[in-house]
Write an enzyme that holds these catalytic residues in place. Structure first.
Site, short mmCIF file in Angstrom:
data_model
loop_
_atom_site.label_atom_id
_atom_site.label_comp_id
_atom_site.label_asym_id
_atom_site.label_seq_id
_atom_site.Cartn_x
_atom_site.Cartn_y
_atom_site.Cartn_z
N GLN A 249 -17.27 15.59 51.96
CA GLN A 249 -15.95 16.06 51.53
C GLN A 249 -14.83 15.53 52.42
O GLN A 249 -13.68 15.45 51.97
CB GLN A 249 -15.92 17.59 51.47
CG GLN A 249 -16.86 18.17 50.41
CD GLN A 249 -16.57 17.66 48.99
OE1 GLN A 249 -15.43 17.70 48.53
NE2 GLN A 249 -17.59 17.17 48.29
N HIS A 252 -12.62 12.45 51.15
CA HIS A 252 -11.54 12.53 50.17
C HIS A 252 -10.27 11.86 50.64
O HIS A 252 -9.60 11.17 49.87
CB HIS A 252 -11.24 13.99 49.82
CG HIS A 252 -12.10 14.49 48.73
ND1 HIS A 252 -11.89 14.16 47.43
CD2 HIS A 252 -13.20 15.27 48.74
CE1 HIS A 252 -12.82 14.71 46.66
NE2 HIS A 252 -13.62 15.40 47.44
N GLU A 319 -11.29 26.01 50.03
CA GLU A 319 -11.42 25.61 48.62
C GLU A 319 -12.91 25.65 48.22
O GLU A 319 -13.28 26.28 47.25
CB GLU A 319 -10.85 24.20 48.43
CG GLU A 319 -10.98 23.71 47.02
CD GLU A 319 -10.78 22.20 46.88
OE1 GLU A 319 -10.54 21.50 47.88
OE2 GLU A 319 -10.89 21.71 45.73
N HIS A 320 -13.71 24.93 48.99
CA HIS A 320 -15.17 24.93 48.75
C HIS A 320 -15.83 25.68 49.90
O HIS A 320 -15.54 25.41 51.06
CB HIS A 320 -15.76 23.52 48.78
CG HIS A 320 -15.08 22.57 47.85
ND1 HIS A 320 -14.20 21.61 48.28
CD2 HIS A 320 -15.17 22.43 46.51
CE1 HIS A 320 -13.78 20.90 47.25
NE2 HIS A 320 -14.34 21.38 46.16
N ASP A 353 -18.46 19.40 42.08
CA ASP A 353 -17.36 18.45 41.91
C ASP A 353 -17.54 17.62 40.64
O ASP A 353 -16.56 17.25 40.00
CB ASP A 353 -17.33 17.47 43.09
CG ASP A 353 -16.61 18.04 44.30
OD1 ASP A 353 -16.00 19.11 44.18
OD2 ASP A 353 -16.67 17.40 45.37
N HIS A 412 19.05 53.65 27.84
CA HIS A 412 17.62 53.74 27.51
C HIS A 412 17.30 55.09 26.89
O HIS A 412 16.59 55.19 25.89
CB HIS A 412 16.75 53.57 28.77
CG HIS A 412 16.65 52.16 29.27
ND1 HIS A 412 17.71 51.46 29.73
CD2 HIS A 412 15.57 51.33 29.37
CE1 HIS A 412 17.31 50.26 30.10
NE2 HIS A 412 16.02 50.14 29.89
#
Ligand SMILES: NC(=O)C1=CN([C@@H]2O[C@H](COP(=O)(O)OP(=O)(O)OC[C@H]3O[C@@H](n4cnc5c(N)ncnc54)[C@H](O)[C@@H]3O)[C@@H](O)[C@H]2O)C=CC1
Ligand SMILES: O=C(O)[C@@H](O)CS(=O)(=O)O
Ligand SMILES: [Zn+2]
Length: 435
Positions: A249, A252, A319-320, A353, A412
């Site tokens: 990862q 990336h 995230e992961h 993924d 109202h």
């Protein structure tokens, strides 16, 4: 024992945030004023692309023809998994109604947004899987107009496999345009597109910032910027697999944080020894990305026990999140902040993924503390409705009049008064604030 940092990051995703904000804001303003021509100028500047932007059917067919049959089959396999999982999720949110009080019915209706704009990243890698994740979920949700946009390569256009994936997953339009200009084109309705109601999809810091700035005039799925990943590992974890997964990862981008959290110092040291060799062994672009990400953004933390590991992980809200530790059910129950959870060595982030069916468009930079990832629900508006019989409206009208009056909202209150007077003539109601 307090947490021990064997490796601490010198940078965080927020490090260059103000510069990115200023750049993106000015590009968006330029494109809003200069429309298609200005967007083309930025495509030429950032992606060295001056070709056709909204792909024609002939261009789409020609691109699809270039994709090898085996890859087409893999894309269809992944699409099928993502589609079936999205359909399962869609079924969990349905139209419902109930009689709230006798004669008064309230309901929920689920309505898909009309136009979805799906960003498919493509600066460094050809993110075929992102096209599958975004377009498929929009299609299952029932959006009437789905646009996929992705950065073109100079003289080539959008990567053929991305075009194929977007096409078979249900995109109605494919736009050869990336970055802020791609996001702007879908939001402002350039190149003959309808204005998007929602922008979804991941991207680099420029794409994520464009979505953040535009949020409000257009819906967004979430902030899905540079990928981050955390691994929780105990003494029995396989150091080689942990190290390989961290590197997988970190490739990336230079700004993709990876974190190892463990209660076993020996394992941490072993993993740290292995990572540089695994990075060295990658192809050039991947090596450069992973090398910088490991050097500047990675952290290795030794905690005192698994309770502390879980607390530490929830603070990062990755995230992961991967667990390579005993008693997976305990972790599933305990952990609360993550985009997607990978339990045990037998699965890995790469599976999710690319092909598992769970979505890979996920919250980054701590956003998992308040949201999950992309799902069919992000395109669906949950709205409410109500209707009543005259008798059914009586109790509600009385309560409304008194509450409104107590609030000082006389207008109202009178909306209730007139109905009580019309439907129940001759009846007396005490509708004063202290009635
Ligand atoms: N959170 C998630 O769910 C996921 C996140 N990602 C992330 O998506 C990102 C993909 O990034 P990229 O490969 O760069 O592709 P990208 O498609 O997001 O960005 C490429 C575009 O960036 C623009 N750009 C480049 N330099 C610029 C500059 N200086 N100023 C303004 N615009 C500029 C260009 O217009 C280009 O078209 C990675 O950070 C990856 O981690 C990828 C998949 C899933
Ligand atoms: O952030 C993510 O989800 C990415 O890891 C997805 S992918 O590997 O780029 O497909
Ligand atoms: Zn990934």
């Amino acid at each position: 024992m307090t947490r021990e940092y064997l490796k601490k990051a010198s940078l965080t995703p927020a490090s260059d945030a103000s510069e990115v904000h200023a750049t993106v804001k000015s590009i968006l303003a330029d494109i809003e004023a200069g429309r298609d021509d200005k967007a083309r100028e930025y495509a030429a500047k950032f992606d060295r692309y001056e070709g056709n932007v909204l792909m024609t059917q002939d261009e789409i067919d020609a691109a699809c023809d270039l994709v090898p049959e085996k890859l087409k089959a893999d894309i269809r396999f992944a699409h099928d998994n993502v589609r079936r999982f999205a359909e399962l999720q869609k079924g969990t949110t349905t139209d419902v109604e109930m009689e709230i009080t006798p004669g008064f019915v309230a309901g929920q209706k689920v309505i898909p947004v009309d136009a979805a704009g799906c960003y498919v990243p493509g600066g460094r890698y050809s993110h075929i899987a992102s096209a599958i994740m975004t377009v498929t979920t929009a299609s299952v949700a029932g959006c009437k107009s789905i646009t996929a946009c992705s950065p073109p390569r100079p003289g080539v256009g959008v990567a053929p496999a991305i075009v194929y994936a977007a096409h078979i997953c249900g995109a109605h339009n494919i736009l050869a345009m990336g970055g802020v200009q791609g996001v702007a084109a879908m939001t402002y309705g350039l190149f003959g597109l309808p204005r998007a109601n929602i922008l979804v999809g991941p991207g680099n810091q420029f794409v994520a910032e464009a979505k953040r700035i535009l949020f409000g005039r257009v819906g967004i799925d979430m902030i899905a910027g540079p990928t981050d990943s955390l691994i929780l590992a105990d003494k029995d974890a396989d150091a080689h697999i942990v190290a390989t997964d961290l590197v997988s990862q970190a490739e990336h981008g230079y700004n993709s944080p990876v974190w190892l959290v463990t209660d076993d110092r020996d394992l941490a040291v072993k993993v740290m020894d292995m990572v540089p060799g695994l990075i060295d062994d990658l192809p050039e672009l991947n090596r450069e990305n992973a090398f910088a990400a490991w050097r500047d953004y990675a952290e290795v933390i030794v905690c005192k026990d698994r309770e502390d590991m879980a607390a530490c992980s929830d603070e990062y809200a990755p995230e992961h999140l991967t667990v390579q530790a005993a008693d997976l059910d305990w972790w599933l129950k305990k952990l609360t902040c993550y985009g997607s959870l990978f339990l045990g060595e037998e699965t890995t982030v790469s599976y999710g993924d690319k092909a598992t069916g769970t979505n890979h468009v996920l919250p980054t930079s701590g956003a998992a503390s308040y949201t999950g990832g992309l799902s069919v629900h992000k395109y669906m508006k949950i709205v409410t409705w109500q209707r009543a019989t005259r008798d059914g409206s009586k109790a509600v009208a009385e309560a409304t009049a008194r509450i409104s009056r107590l609030e000082g909202m006389e207008g109202h209150a009178r909306a209730a008064d007139v109905r009580l007077a019309k439907y129940f003539p001759g009846e007396n109601f005490d509708l004063s604030a202290d009635g």
